[in-house]
Motif scaffolding. Structure first.
Motif, PDB file in Angstrom:
ATOM      1  N   ASP A 134       1.012  -1.312   0.215  1.00 23.07           N
ATOM      2  CA  ASP A 134      -0.053   0.113  -0.018  1.00 23.07           C
ATOM      3  C   ASP A 134       0.803   1.258   0.059  1.00 23.07           C
ATOM      4  OD1 ASP A 134      -2.270   1.775   0.271  1.00 23.07           O
ATOM      5  OD2 ASP A 134      -2.399   1.502   2.230  1.00 23.07           O
ATOM      6  N   PRO A 135       1.858   1.293  -0.896  1.00 26.09           N
ATOM      7  CA  PRO A 135       2.453   2.467  -1.112  1.00 26.09           C
ATOM      8  C   PRO A 135       1.674   4.038  -1.285  1.00 26.09           C
ATOM      9  CG  PRO A 135       2.584   1.570  -3.114  1.00 26.09           C
ATOM     10  CD  PRO A 135       1.903   0.722  -2.285  1.00 26.09           C
ATOM     11  N   VAL A 136       0.518   3.838  -1.625  1.00 31.00           N
ATOM     12  CA  VAL A 136      -0.346   5.195  -1.661  1.00 31.00           C
ATOM     13  C   VAL A 136      -0.891   5.587  -0.249  1.00 31.00           C
ATOM     14  CG1 VAL A 136      -2.437   6.328  -2.669  1.00 31.00           C
ATOM     15  CG2 VAL A 136      -0.933   4.933  -4.107  1.00 31.00           C
ATOM     16  N   GLY A 137      -1.321   4.625   0.486  1.00 32.51           N
ATOM     17  CA  GLY A 137      -2.060   4.976   1.545  1.00 32.51           C
ATOM     18  C   GLY A 137      -0.804   5.128   2.642  1.00 32.51           C
TER      19      GLY A 137
ATOM     20  N   ALA B  95       2.284   8.046  -1.825  1.00 32.40           N
ATOM     21  CA  ALA B  95       3.134   7.973  -3.293  1.00 32.40           C
ATOM     22  C   ALA B  95       2.071   8.070  -4.234  1.00 32.40           C
ATOM     23  CB  ALA B  95       3.624   6.582  -3.369  1.00 32.40           C
ATOM     24  N   THR B  96       2.840   8.879  -5.524  1.00 31.42           N
ATOM     25  CA  THR B  96       1.883   8.812  -6.550  1.00 31.42           C
ATOM     26  C   THR B  96       2.046   7.964  -7.510  1.00 31.42           C
ATOM     27  OG1 THR B  96       3.677  10.214  -7.703  1.00 31.42           O
ATOM     28  CG2 THR B  96       1.959  11.449  -6.338  1.00 31.42           C
ATOM     29  N   ALA B  97       1.579   7.836  -8.640  1.00 32.65           N
ATOM     30  CA  ALA B  97       1.935   6.757  -9.806  1.00 32.65           C
ATOM     31  C   ALA B  97       2.968   6.927 -10.379  1.00 32.65           C
ATOM     32  CB  ALA B  97       0.838   6.524 -10.686  1.00 32.65           C
ATOM     33  N   SER B  98       3.561   7.989 -10.614  1.00 32.70           N
ATOM     34  CA  SER B  98       4.818   8.093 -11.060  1.00 32.70           C
ATOM     35  C   SER B  98       6.085   7.855 -10.080  1.00 32.70           C
ATOM     36  CB  SER B  98       5.272   9.804 -11.415  1.00 32.70           C
ATOM     37  OG  SER B  98       5.113  10.615 -10.233  1.00 32.70           O
TER      38      SER B  98
END
Length: 92
Positions: free
Chosen positions: A11-14, A18-21
């Protein structure tokens, strides 16, 4: 950011915001192997060096499969068992 993504690959976003890039960049960096990290393995046979490199990738980047078992198979067969341990599929 890359360190956080490595620490929380599920879960890098949470976990990291992190953004997609950011995630794409971390994956790109993960696919590159720094040869200096493996300089002490230069005296080993090439197949064994590859086993170690794949094992490190498996552990560091959360590949599918049991990395320890795959390392043992690789040492016995002198080839990484791609059907047992492999990178997670990229999400679309």
């Amino acid at each position: 950011m890359t360190c956080c993504i490595k620490k929380f690959p599920a879960d890098p976003v949470g976990a990291c915001g992190a953004t997609a890039s950011d995630i794409e960049q971390a994956l790109r960096m993960a696919s590159q192997v720094d040869e200096d990290d493996f300089a002490n393995n230069a005296s080993l046979p090439e197949w064994k060096q590859w086993c170690i490199k794949f094992y490190v990738r498996c552990v560091d980047y959360g590949w599918n499969g049991k990395c320890d078992d795959c390392l043992r198979v690789c040492e016995g067969q002198q080839d990484w068992p791609t059907d047992m341990c492999f990178p997670p599929r990229k999400k679309r």
